[in-house]
Design a protein around this motif. Sequence first.
Motif, PDB file in Angstrom:
ATOM      1  N   MET A   1      66.536  84.675 -49.766  1.00  0.00           N
ATOM      2  CA  MET A   1      65.132  84.437 -50.009  1.00  0.00           C
ATOM      3  C   MET A   1      64.493  84.030 -48.674  1.00  0.00           C
ATOM      4  O   MET A   1      65.064  83.272 -47.906  1.00  0.00           O
ATOM      5  CB  MET A   1      64.959  83.317 -51.043  1.00  0.00           C
ATOM      6  N   ARG A   2      63.306  84.526 -48.443  1.00  0.00           N
ATOM      7  CA  ARG A   2      62.564  84.199 -47.222  1.00  0.00           C
ATOM      8  C   ARG A   2      61.326  83.394 -47.612  1.00  0.00           C
ATOM      9  O   ARG A   2      60.498  83.850 -48.405  1.00  0.00           O
ATOM     10  CB  ARG A   2      62.175  85.492 -46.510  1.00  0.00           C
ATOM     11  N   ILE A   3      61.210  82.186 -47.049  1.00  0.00           N
ATOM     12  CA  ILE A   3      60.184  81.229 -47.460  1.00  0.00           C
ATOM     13  C   ILE A   3      59.289  80.863 -46.278  1.00  0.00           C
ATOM     14  O   ILE A   3      59.784  80.522 -45.207  1.00  0.00           O
ATOM     15  CB  ILE A   3      60.841  79.944 -48.013  1.00  0.00           C
ATOM     16  N   ASP A  27      59.130  85.808 -49.802  1.00  0.00           N
ATOM     17  CA  ASP A  27      59.402  85.734 -51.236  1.00  0.00           C
ATOM     18  C   ASP A  27      58.732  84.544 -51.906  1.00  0.00           C
ATOM     19  O   ASP A  27      58.512  84.549 -53.110  1.00  0.00           O
ATOM     20  CB  ASP A  27      60.919  85.640 -51.472  1.00  0.00           C
ATOM     21  N   MET A  28      58.434  83.516 -51.105  1.00  0.00           N
ATOM     22  CA  MET A  28      57.876  82.291 -51.665  1.00  0.00           C
ATOM     23  C   MET A  28      57.177  81.513 -50.556  1.00  0.00           C
ATOM     24  O   MET A  28      57.536  81.637 -49.389  1.00  0.00           O
ATOM     25  CB  MET A  28      59.013  81.433 -52.243  1.00  0.00           C
ATOM     26  N   ILE A  29      56.185  80.734 -50.953  1.00  0.00           N
ATOM     27  CA  ILE A  29      55.534  79.805 -50.029  1.00  0.00           C
ATOM     28  C   ILE A  29      55.799  78.394 -50.532  1.00  0.00           C
ATOM     29  O   ILE A  29      55.714  78.126 -51.731  1.00  0.00           O
ATOM     30  CB  ILE A  29      54.014  80.054 -49.940  1.00  0.00           C
ATOM     31  N   VAL A  30      56.131  77.514 -49.608  1.00  0.00           N
ATOM     32  CA  VAL A  30      56.253  76.090 -49.917  1.00  0.00           C
ATOM     33  C   VAL A  30      55.116  75.381 -49.198  1.00  0.00           C
ATOM     34  O   VAL A  30      54.928  75.558 -47.995  1.00  0.00           O
ATOM     35  CB  VAL A  30      57.618  75.533 -49.454  1.00  0.00           C
ATOM     36  N   GLY A 139      48.992  74.708 -33.712  1.00  0.00           N
ATOM     37  CA  GLY A 139      49.451  74.641 -35.090  1.00  0.00           C
ATOM     38  C   GLY A 139      50.843  75.225 -35.229  1.00  0.00           C
ATOM     39  O   GLY A 139      51.309  75.962 -34.357  1.00  0.00           O
ATOM     40  N   SER A 140      51.505  74.877 -36.332  1.00  0.00           N
ATOM     41  CA  SER A 140      52.864  75.363 -36.549  1.00  0.00           C
ATOM     42  C   SER A 140      53.158  75.522 -38.032  1.00  0.00           C
ATOM     43  O   SER A 140      52.463  74.980 -38.889  1.00  0.00           O
ATOM     44  CB  SER A 140      53.878  74.423 -35.899  1.00  0.00           C
ATOM     45  N   TYR A 141      54.226  76.259 -38.294  1.00  0.00           N
ATOM     46  CA  TYR A 141      54.724  76.514 -39.642  1.00  0.00           C
ATOM     47  C   TYR A 141      56.208  76.802 -39.507  1.00  0.00           C
ATOM     48  O   TYR A 141      56.750  76.819 -38.397  1.00  0.00           O
ATOM     49  CB  TYR A 141      53.970  77.677 -40.303  1.00  0.00           C
ATOM     50  N   ALA A 142      56.894  77.015 -40.620  1.00  0.00           N
ATOM     51  CA  ALA A 142      58.314  77.327 -40.556  1.00  0.00           C
ATOM     52  C   ALA A 142      58.635  78.528 -41.431  1.00  0.00           C
ATOM     53  O   ALA A 142      57.973  78.774 -42.440  1.00  0.00           O
ATOM     54  CB  ALA A 142      59.145  76.130 -40.994  1.00  0.00           C
ATOM     55  N   ILE A 143      59.648  79.261 -41.013  1.00  0.00           N
ATOM     56  CA  ILE A 143      60.227  80.330 -41.816  1.00  0.00           C
ATOM     57  C   ILE A 143      61.650  79.887 -42.148  1.00  0.00           C
ATOM     58  O   ILE A 143      62.422  79.515 -41.263  1.00  0.00           O
ATOM     59  CB  ILE A 143      60.264  81.672 -41.054  1.00  0.00           C
ATOM     60  N   VAL A 144      61.976  79.915 -43.435  1.00  0.00           N
ATOM     61  CA  VAL A 144      63.293  79.512 -43.899  1.00  0.00           C
ATOM     62  C   VAL A 144      63.924  80.684 -44.630  1.00  0.00           C
ATOM     63  O   VAL A 144      63.274  81.320 -45.469  1.00  0.00           O
ATOM     64  CB  VAL A 144      63.194  78.279 -44.830  1.00  0.00           C
ATOM     65  N   THR A 146      67.222  81.599 -47.001  1.00  0.00           N
ATOM     66  CA  THR A 146      68.329  81.038 -47.761  1.00  0.00           C
ATOM     67  C   THR A 146      69.193  82.171 -48.302  1.00  0.00           C
ATOM     68  O   THR A 146      68.698  83.245 -48.615  1.00  0.00           O
ATOM     69  CB  THR A 146      67.840  80.179 -48.936  1.00  0.00           C
ATOM     70  N   GLY A 147      70.476  81.908 -48.390  1.00  0.00           N
ATOM     71  CA  GLY A 147      71.415  82.889 -48.930  1.00  0.00           C
ATOM     72  C   GLY A 147      72.712  82.207 -49.312  1.00  0.00           C
ATOM     73  O   GLY A 147      72.855  80.989 -49.173  1.00  0.00           O
ATOM     74  N   LYS A 148      73.665  82.978 -49.753  1.00  0.00           N
ATOM     75  CA  LYS A 148      74.963  82.425 -50.152  1.00  0.00           C
ATOM     76  C   LYS A 148      75.663  81.734 -48.987  1.00  0.00           C
ATOM     77  O   LYS A 148      76.440  80.810 -49.176  1.00  0.00           O
ATOM     78  CB  LYS A 148      75.859  83.532 -50.693  1.00  0.00           C
ATOM     79  N   ASP A 149      75.383  82.195 -47.762  1.00  0.00           N
ATOM     80  CA  ASP A 149      76.032  81.640 -46.574  1.00  0.00           C
ATOM     81  C   ASP A 149      75.355  80.380 -46.049  1.00  0.00           C
ATOM     82  O   ASP A 149      75.823  79.791 -45.085  1.00  0.00           O
ATOM     83  CB  ASP A 149      76.075  82.691 -45.456  1.00  0.00           C
ATOM     84  N   GLY A 150      74.217  80.008 -46.621  1.00  0.00           N
ATOM     85  CA  GLY A 150      73.553  78.793 -46.172  1.00  0.00           C
ATOM     86  C   GLY A 150      72.066  78.972 -45.975  1.00  0.00           C
ATOM     87  O   GLY A 150      71.435  79.854 -46.559  1.00  0.00           O
ATOM     88  N   ILE A 151      71.535  78.139 -45.118  1.00  0.00           N
ATOM     89  CA  ILE A 151      70.100  78.083 -44.894  1.00  0.00           C
ATOM     90  C   ILE A 151      69.820  78.126 -43.390  1.00  0.00           C
ATOM     91  O   ILE A 151      70.526  77.502 -42.608  1.00  0.00           O
ATOM     92  CB  ILE A 151      69.521  76.802 -45.548  1.00  0.00           C
ATOM     93  N   LYS A 152      68.807  78.887 -43.019  1.00  0.00           N
ATOM     94  CA  LYS A 152      68.412  78.999 -41.612  1.00  0.00           C
ATOM     95  C   LYS A 152      66.925  78.664 -41.523  1.00  0.00           C
ATOM     96  O   LYS A 152      66.100  79.240 -42.240  1.00  0.00           O
ATOM     97  CB  LYS A 152      68.665  80.418 -41.116  1.00  0.00           C
ATOM     98  N   CYS A 153      66.577  77.739 -40.631  1.00  0.00           N
ATOM     99  CA  CYS A 153      65.195  77.293 -40.482  1.00  0.00           C
ATOM    100  C   CYS A 153      64.702  77.588 -39.074  1.00  0.00           C
ATOM    101  O   CYS A 153      65.442  77.405 -38.102  1.00  0.00           O
ATOM    102  CB  CYS A 153      65.088  75.791 -40.721  1.00  0.00           C
TER     103      CYS A 153
END
Length: 179
Positions: A1-3, A27-30, A139-144, A146-153
């Motif tokens: 998933m890409r957040i 896929d989603m916004i937080v 300004g800033s934001y993040a892209i995260v 997630t997958g079975k192998d973990g999380i990348k930020c």
Amino acid sequence: MRILVISDTHGEMGKVYEVYRSLKDIDMIVHLGDLKSDANDLEEKLGIEVAGVKGNMDGARTKEDSSMIINTEAGKILLTHGHADGVNYNLTQLYYRALEEGCVAAFFGHTHVPHLEESGEVILLNPGSLTRPRDGSDGSYAIVETGKDGIKCDIRYYRKSTKPRGGYIKGLINYSDRF
């Protein structure tokens, strides 16, 4: 998933829509608070799932009022505005709260300053603010991801202009009498 992870928009959504349009496969916004109504507007206008929490400017006073947990392929992620977790002073309380909740990460806002820390068992991420940054950036934001192998930020910075900035030599040439 890409957040896409954002925080502290305070009703100023222009940059958020610009950033969203420039990204692929979100896929989603937080949205981590201040203001929860901004998260609601994003979901309505973009037709994408938005997980949003209230912040101190929404009148949220407790951790329960300003947080939620989402489930991802990588594990649970705690979403909080952060003011009730004392993030202005240190991140210890937030770190242990995430551990107690069984979360692999805690995303927070409130400080308007980006922060990424992968210490111990929990990733702590603050995307900063696109509209009211307090770190001298545009300004800033993040892209995260997630997958079975973990999380990348990844923290990313908004740029006012796409023109490359000149360096020291260009400055000498432009502002000199040609030596």
